[in-house]
Write a protein that holds these residues in place. Structure first.
Motif, mmCIF file in Angstrom:
data_model
loop_
_atom_site.group_PDB
_atom_site.id
_atom_site.type_symbol
_atom_site.label_atom_id
_atom_site.label_comp_id
_atom_site.label_asym_id
_atom_site.label_seq_id
_atom_site.Cartn_x
_atom_site.Cartn_y
_atom_site.Cartn_z
ATOM 1 N N LYS A 265 0.824 -1.210 0.000
ATOM 2 C CA LYS A 265 0.000 0.000 0.000
ATOM 3 C C LYS A 265 0.859 1.262 0.000
ATOM 4 O O LYS A 265 0.509 2.261 -0.635
ATOM 5 N N ARG A 305 -9.551 -3.967 -13.772
ATOM 6 C CA ARG A 305 -10.924 -3.793 -13.269
ATOM 7 C C ARG A 305 -11.531 -2.531 -13.855
ATOM 8 O O ARG A 305 -10.850 -1.505 -14.011
ATOM 9 N N ASP A 316 -8.956 7.111 -5.220
ATOM 10 C CA ASP A 316 -9.787 6.141 -5.939
ATOM 11 C C ASP A 316 -8.930 5.121 -6.677
ATOM 12 O O ASP A 316 -9.209 3.918 -6.658
ATOM 13 N N ALA A 319 -7.278 2.759 -4.191
ATOM 14 C CA ALA A 319 -8.240 1.814 -3.615
ATOM 15 C C ALA A 319 -8.550 0.676 -4.584
ATOM 16 O O ALA A 319 -8.582 -0.500 -4.197
ATOM 17 N N ALA A 320 -8.760 1.015 -5.861
ATOM 18 C CA ALA A 320 -9.040 -0.022 -6.859
ATOM 19 C C ALA A 320 -7.837 -0.945 -7.029
ATOM 20 O O ALA A 320 -7.978 -2.168 -7.145
ATOM 21 N N MET A 322 -5.478 -1.615 -4.786
ATOM 22 C CA MET A 322 -5.306 -2.466 -3.605
ATOM 23 C C MET A 322 -6.300 -3.622 -3.597
ATOM 24 O O MET A 322 -5.970 -4.734 -3.165
ATOM 25 N N GLU A 323 -7.510 -3.389 -4.078
ATOM 26 C CA GLU A 323 -8.473 -4.490 -4.179
ATOM 27 C C GLU A 323 -7.923 -5.592 -5.093
ATOM 28 O O GLU A 323 -8.023 -6.789 -4.778
ATOM 29 N N LEU A 324 -7.343 -5.193 -6.211
ATOM 30 C CA LEU A 324 -6.788 -6.174 -7.142
ATOM 31 C C LEU A 324 -5.581 -6.894 -6.544
ATOM 32 O O LEU A 324 -5.431 -8.112 -6.689
ATOM 33 N N LYS A 326 -4.986 -7.439 -3.356
ATOM 34 C CA LYS A 326 -5.431 -8.332 -2.287
ATOM 35 C C LYS A 326 -6.120 -9.578 -2.839
ATOM 36 O O LYS A 326 -6.088 -10.644 -2.219
ATOM 37 N N GLU A 327 -6.725 -9.452 -4.006
ATOM 38 C CA GLU A 327 -7.397 -10.604 -4.603
ATOM 39 C C GLU A 327 -6.422 -11.572 -5.268
ATOM 40 O O GLU A 327 -6.766 -12.735 -5.492
ATOM 41 N N ASN A 328 -5.217 -11.110 -5.560
ATOM 42 C CA ASN A 328 -4.339 -11.923 -6.405
ATOM 43 C C ASN A 328 -2.963 -12.221 -5.829
ATOM 44 O O ASN A 328 -2.227 -13.023 -6.407
#
Length: 416
Positions: A265, A305, A316, A319-320, A322-324, A326-328
């Motif tokens: 992050k 995404r 923004d 945040a997008a 970090m979501e990716l 954390k998913e991978n």
């Protein structure tokens, strides 16, 4: 009227431009890349001599130097490349106004209407190539076909300086024997999946059962099956409604490896700030975000995404991203490098649908914070202001993506 589409691809564009300004680079293996001392950067482009030594676009600098110890690496100068891109697009405009950029060094040209003047598409392609070489000293490979997909296959077929015509009579002899990953939009994962079903060439894909392909690859499989059969009716979208810059992004190989999401992050915030700042500078917002990461084993992945609302705000974008991440990312190995890229760009003046879930006032506030940070850095230097969270690990946050030349365009992994 039957369509005649050209796909023009300037050969090793970045390296070619550098050679114009420094001709002795033509006589040595040379590549355009990042900063070796700071342990970040990849090969963005290479000249033919570097290619002969096995240097590959997209590989880390240290790997390229291991293959070719005498490799000369020069820093990227994207503003210069963009200027030459604009010069070349003006040459295209002499022959048609139907020009669709595909990065800064490639373009599709619909020259169907121009045939009333030039009659023979091969002669027209030769004139364009001659103009570019005579006026700017750069070479181009051109594909000619009845659709965009096969025109791009044609430009890739003979390099450098090749001109390849793929009409209906040549599809079986030229297109079908090619490996399936030569087809646009087919990457490594799809290639492996198709191989499991015995599909290795574009011809194999063209002759396969479309229902079978759809069952295993979904709607994308149906599209690829159409492409393999030459069924691409997409129009050439003129430049005035489609920007040359397709994406804006940054990547970094950090001084120390990242071992948890807190580490990632910190780096992601720095990258997102730079991406957002460049979006604002160029007058864009993005409707998509993609991330890339490379493990200490040098194995990497890219994920993307679509955003619910277009944005050029760093919070923004981060945040997008970090979501990716954390998913991978599982941290089975430490992470050595990450990248963030803003995609699907639109002009900031473009009307957008606001979100019901994010207060408009909050969006305005975050935009103002970004602008203040950007203005302070412009006046007093990049390190004059930083978010407090970034101070916890200076080894990860102490870099300036802009001045360190780690910004990559959309085609940074495309061979040149």
């Amino acid at each position: 009227m039957k369509r005649i589409i050209l796909h023009c691809d300037i050969n090793h564009f970045y390296a070619g431009v550098e050679e114009l300004f420094n001709p002795e680079l033509r006589d040595v293996p040379m590549a355009v890349g990042g900063d070796q001392e700071k342990r970040h950067g990849i090969i963005l482009a290479k000249n033919p001599l570097a290619k002969q030594h096995g240097v590959i676009t997209g590989e880390p600098l240290f790997q390229a130097k291991a293959k070719c110890p005498g490799l000369v690496i020069v820093p990227a100068r994207f503003s210069l490349y963009l200027r030459f891109s604009q010069y070349i697009f003006k040459i295209y405009a002499r022959y048609t106004d139907q020009i669709e950029p595909f990065g800064i060094d490639e373009a599709w040209l619909d020259v169907s209407a121009s045939m009333r003047l030039y009659h023979n598409p091969m002669h027209l392609a030769q004139r364009i190539a001659a103009d570019i070489y005579r006026e700017y000293g750069l070479t181009v490979s051109i594909g000619i076909s009845f659709n965009k997909v096969f025109a791009k296959l044609g430009s890739d077929y003979k390099k450098p300086r090749g001109i390849t015509l793929i009409d209906q009579s040549r599809v079986a002899s030229i297109v079908h024997p090619l490996k399936v990953n030569k087809l646009i939009y087919i990457g490594a994962a799809t290639t492996r999946k198709l191989a499991r079903y015995g599909i290795f060439t574009i011809g194999d894909l063209a002759k396969s059962d479309p229902l079978f392909i759809k069952r295993h690859l979904g709607k994308v499989g149906t599209m690829l099956h159409h492409f393999a059969n030459g069924e691409d009716y997409s129009p050439v979208v003129p430049a005035h409604v489609n920007t040359i810059i397709k994406s804006i992004g940054n990547s970094i190989t950090t001084k120390v490896d990242m071992r948890n999401f807190d580490d990632i992050k910190i780096v992601a915030m720095v990258l997102a700030e730079s991406v957002a700042a460049r979006l604002k500078e160029h007058g864009f917002m993005c409707r998509g975000v993609s991330v890339s990461f490379r493990k200490e084993t040098l194995h990497g992945q890219t994920r993307q995404r679509t955003l619910a609302v277009a944005t050029n705000i760093s919070k923004d974008i981060c945040a997008a991203a970090m979501e990716l991440f954390k998913e991978n990312i599982t941290f089975d190995y430490a992470i050595r490098s990450i990248g963030i890229k803003a995609e699907r760009l639109i002009p900031k003046e473009h009307p957008i649908q606001t979100s019901l879930f994010v207060p408009f006032a909050e969006q305005v506030k975050e935009h103002q914070v970004d602008c203040i940070i950007q203005e302070v850095r412009k006046r007093f230097g990049f390190h004059s202001i930083q978010r407090a969270a970034l101070k916890t690990k200076p080894l990860l946050s102490d870099f300036n993506p802009k001045s360190d030349h780690v910004i990559f365009p959309i085609n940074f992994l495309k061979p040149q």
